[in-house]
Motif scaffolding. Structure first.
Motif, short mmCIF file in Angstrom:
data_model
loop_
_atom_site.label_atom_id
_atom_site.label_comp_id
_atom_site.label_asym_id
_atom_site.label_seq_id
_atom_site.Cartn_x
_atom_site.Cartn_y
_atom_site.Cartn_z
N SER A 33 0.82 -1.21 0.00
CA SER A 33 0.00 0.00 0.00
C SER A 33 0.85 1.25 0.00
O SER A 33 0.35 2.35 0.16
N VAL A 34 2.17 1.11 -0.19
CA VAL A 34 3.08 2.25 -0.15
C VAL A 34 3.35 2.77 -1.56
O VAL A 34 3.71 2.00 -2.45
N HIS A 35 3.20 4.06 -1.75
CA HIS A 35 3.58 4.71 -3.00
C HIS A 35 4.95 5.35 -2.81
O HIS A 35 5.26 5.86 -1.72
N LEU A 36 5.74 5.34 -3.85
CA LEU A 36 7.10 5.87 -3.78
C LEU A 36 7.24 7.17 -4.56
O LEU A 36 6.69 7.31 -5.65
N ALA A 37 8.02 8.09 -4.00
CA ALA A 37 8.30 9.36 -4.67
C ALA A 37 9.73 9.76 -4.33
O ALA A 37 10.31 9.31 -3.34
N PHE A 115 6.27 7.09 0.68
CA PHE A 115 7.67 7.25 1.08
C PHE A 115 8.35 8.13 0.04
O PHE A 115 8.36 7.80 -1.15
N CYS A 116 8.92 9.24 0.49
CA CYS A 116 9.53 10.20 -0.43
C CYS A 116 10.95 10.52 0.03
O CYS A 116 11.17 10.91 1.18
N SER A 117 11.93 10.35 -0.86
CA SER A 117 13.33 10.67 -0.55
C SER A 117 13.73 11.96 -1.24
O SER A 117 13.25 12.28 -2.33
N LEU A 140 -2.81 12.52 5.62
CA LEU A 140 -2.06 11.57 4.81
C LEU A 140 -0.88 10.98 5.60
O LEU A 140 -0.39 11.60 6.55
N HIS A 141 -0.45 9.81 5.21
CA HIS A 141 0.67 9.13 5.86
C HIS A 141 1.90 9.24 4.96
O HIS A 141 2.11 8.40 4.10
N VAL A 142 2.67 10.31 5.16
CA VAL A 142 3.81 10.59 4.30
C VAL A 142 5.10 10.48 5.11
O VAL A 142 5.23 11.09 6.17
N HIS A 143 6.05 9.70 4.60
CA HIS A 143 7.36 9.57 5.22
C HIS A 143 8.37 10.26 4.31
O HIS A 143 8.60 9.81 3.19
N VAL A 144 8.96 11.37 4.77
CA VAL A 144 9.95 12.11 3.99
C VAL A 144 11.33 11.78 4.54
O VAL A 144 11.58 11.93 5.74
N PHE A 145 12.22 11.34 3.66
CA PHE A 145 13.55 10.88 4.09
C PHE A 145 14.64 11.77 3.50
O PHE A 145 14.73 11.90 2.28
N ASP A 146 15.46 12.35 4.37
CA ASP A 146 16.61 13.15 3.96
C ASP A 146 17.76 12.19 3.68
O ASP A 146 18.33 11.61 4.60
N THR A 147 18.15 12.04 2.41
CA THR A 147 19.19 11.08 2.05
C THR A 147 20.58 11.52 2.49
O THR A 147 21.50 10.71 2.55
N ARG A 148 20.76 12.82 2.73
CA ARG A 148 22.07 13.39 3.07
C ARG A 148 23.10 13.12 1.98
O ARG A 148 24.30 13.05 2.24
N THR A 149 22.61 12.96 0.76
CA THR A 149 23.49 12.76 -0.39
C THR A 149 22.77 13.33 -1.61
O THR A 149 21.79 14.06 -1.49
N VAL A 150 23.26 12.97 -2.81
CA VAL A 150 22.69 13.53 -4.03
C VAL A 150 23.15 12.69 -5.21
O VAL A 150 24.08 11.88 -5.10
N ALA A 160 17.47 0.69 -3.67
CA ALA A 160 17.28 -0.21 -2.53
C ALA A 160 15.85 -0.15 -2.01
O ALA A 160 15.26 -1.18 -1.66
N VAL A 161 15.27 1.05 -1.96
CA VAL A 161 13.91 1.20 -1.48
C VAL A 161 12.91 0.56 -2.45
O VAL A 161 11.96 -0.12 -2.02
N VAL A 162 13.12 0.74 -3.74
CA VAL A 162 12.24 0.13 -4.74
C VAL A 162 12.26 -1.39 -4.61
O VAL A 162 11.22 -2.06 -4.65
N ALA A 163 13.46 -1.96 -4.45
CA ALA A 163 13.57 -3.40 -4.31
C ALA A 163 12.85 -3.90 -3.06
O ALA A 163 12.15 -4.92 -3.08
N ALA A 164 13.00 -3.17 -1.95
CA ALA A 164 12.34 -3.58 -0.71
C ALA A 164 10.83 -3.46 -0.83
O ALA A 164 10.08 -4.31 -0.35
N ALA A 165 10.36 -2.40 -1.48
CA ALA A 165 8.92 -2.21 -1.66
C ALA A 165 8.34 -3.31 -2.53
O ALA A 165 7.23 -3.81 -2.28
N ALA A 166 9.08 -3.70 -3.55
CA ALA A 166 8.62 -4.78 -4.43
C ALA A 166 8.51 -6.10 -3.67
O ALA A 166 7.73 -6.97 -4.05
N GLY A 167 9.29 -6.23 -2.60
CA GLY A 167 9.21 -7.42 -1.77
C GLY A 167 8.15 -7.33 -0.69
O GLY A 167 8.04 -8.24 0.13
N GLY A 168 7.37 -6.25 -0.66
CA GLY A 168 6.25 -6.15 0.27
C GLY A 168 6.52 -5.33 1.51
O GLY A 168 5.69 -5.33 2.43
#
Length: 312
Positions: A33-37, A115-117, A140-150, A160-168
């Motif tokens: 049920s998680v959407h990625l951005a 989940f938004c990075s 809304l249930h929004v998780h904003v993640f500061d990657t501290r990179t670019v 990595a997040v896409v792969a984990a999300a695809a695994g449920g």
């Protein structure tokens, strides 16, 4: 906002590129049920983002009076050509909170978590804009993640997040995956000139190198979310050697392996050679990507960067 089609995670049963593999890896079908951005500094091409169900919120490239959505209205090749042949210095700007609100409302309208990075909060106000958007959307249930990179560092975290999300994985588990990748993430790079970083205000601690810029090639690192000096050498080939050496050192500390990605700014042939050598040093295949327009505005044509992290 991005014009990419909104896609839910069940679509991720199609083939996606795992960050540590050359071949395409088919992830298992999993209902999530998680959407990625992510913002556009992950430098993922729009078609690839749509295919894996990732919504891109673009930063903007400003050249004179022209405003372009990063990666959508202007591509890397066009930007670098204009930078090499024009005296107009390109600028960048972050998405507005309102632009994040539109995307979050569309993705979370059915009650799904998001989940938004974002690019490092120390480099850009993008993270702050995303957080402001969540505060304006308390339902809304929004998780904003500061990657501290670019750039390639952000791209690897997204992979990595896409792969984990695809695994449920649920949103909380995605945050754990992102935090684990970010904890060991390193991004080292070299540029043909520090002038672009100086003009863009992203030079950080590397400002100390400006006085000797004509005599050295800087080795820079994104450390604690900002650009810091790592080393200085006399020639560009030696600078590339140092990037590969850093990969090897970290891989040795991590048991002989590292996940690695190389990004180039209009230097594909040279980038491919660095990717080959970095992959050998890491004991893994190194993917080669283009530095996108927003990051290219600050690094300038000719920059080469290597991102790597401990395998998880």
């Amino acid at each position: 906002m991005s014009s990419a089609r909104t896609a839910t995670l069940p679509a991720l049963c199609c083939s996606c590129v795992h960050p540590s593999k050359r071949r395409r890896t088919s992830y298992p079908c999993a209902v999530s049920s998680v959407h990625l951005a992510a913002d556009s500094t992950c430098d993922l091409p729009p078609a690839d983002a749509e295919r894996i169900g990732l919504r891109i919120i673009p930063l903007k490239v400003i050249i004179g009076e022209e405003v372009f959505a990063d990666g959508r209205d202007i591509d890397a090749a066009t930007l670098y050509s204009r930078m090499r042949h024009s005296s107009v210095v390109p600028r960048t700007s972050q998405p507005t909170p309102a632009e994040f609100e539109v995307v979050f409302s569309e993705l979370g309208g059915n009650g799904s978590a998001i989940f938004c990075s974002t690019i490092s909060a120390a480099m850009s106000g993008t993270y702050s804009a995303a957080v402001q958007a969540t505060e304006a959307l308390p339902g809304l249930h929004v998780h904003v993640f500061d990657t501290r990179t670019v750039g390639p560092g952000h791209r690897m975290l997204v992979n990595a997040v896409v792969a984990a999300a695809a695994g449920g994985a649920d949103a909380g588990e995605l945050e754990q995956v992102a935090a684990e990748v970010a904890a060991s993430m390193r991004l080292v790079f070299t540029v043909e000139s520090l002038e672009y970083l100086r003009r863009g205000g992203r030079i950080g601690g590397a400002r100390a190198l400006l006085g000797s810029v004509l005599n050295i090639k800087p080795i820079l690192e994104v450390r604690d979310g900002t650009v810091e000096p790592l080393d200085r050498v006399r020639t560009f080939p030696r600078a590339l050697d140092r990037l590969v050496e850093e990969v090897g050192r970290s891989a040795a500390e991590w048991g002989g392996h590292a996940r690695v990605m190389v990004a180039h700014a209009d230097q594909r042939e040279m980038g491919a050679e660095v990717a080959r050598r970095a992959g050998e040093a890491a004991g893994e295949h190194a993917e080669l990507i283009d530095v996108g327009p927003v990051i290219g505005c600050h690094g300038g044509p000719g920059a080469i960067g290597v991102a790597f992290h401990r395998p998880i």
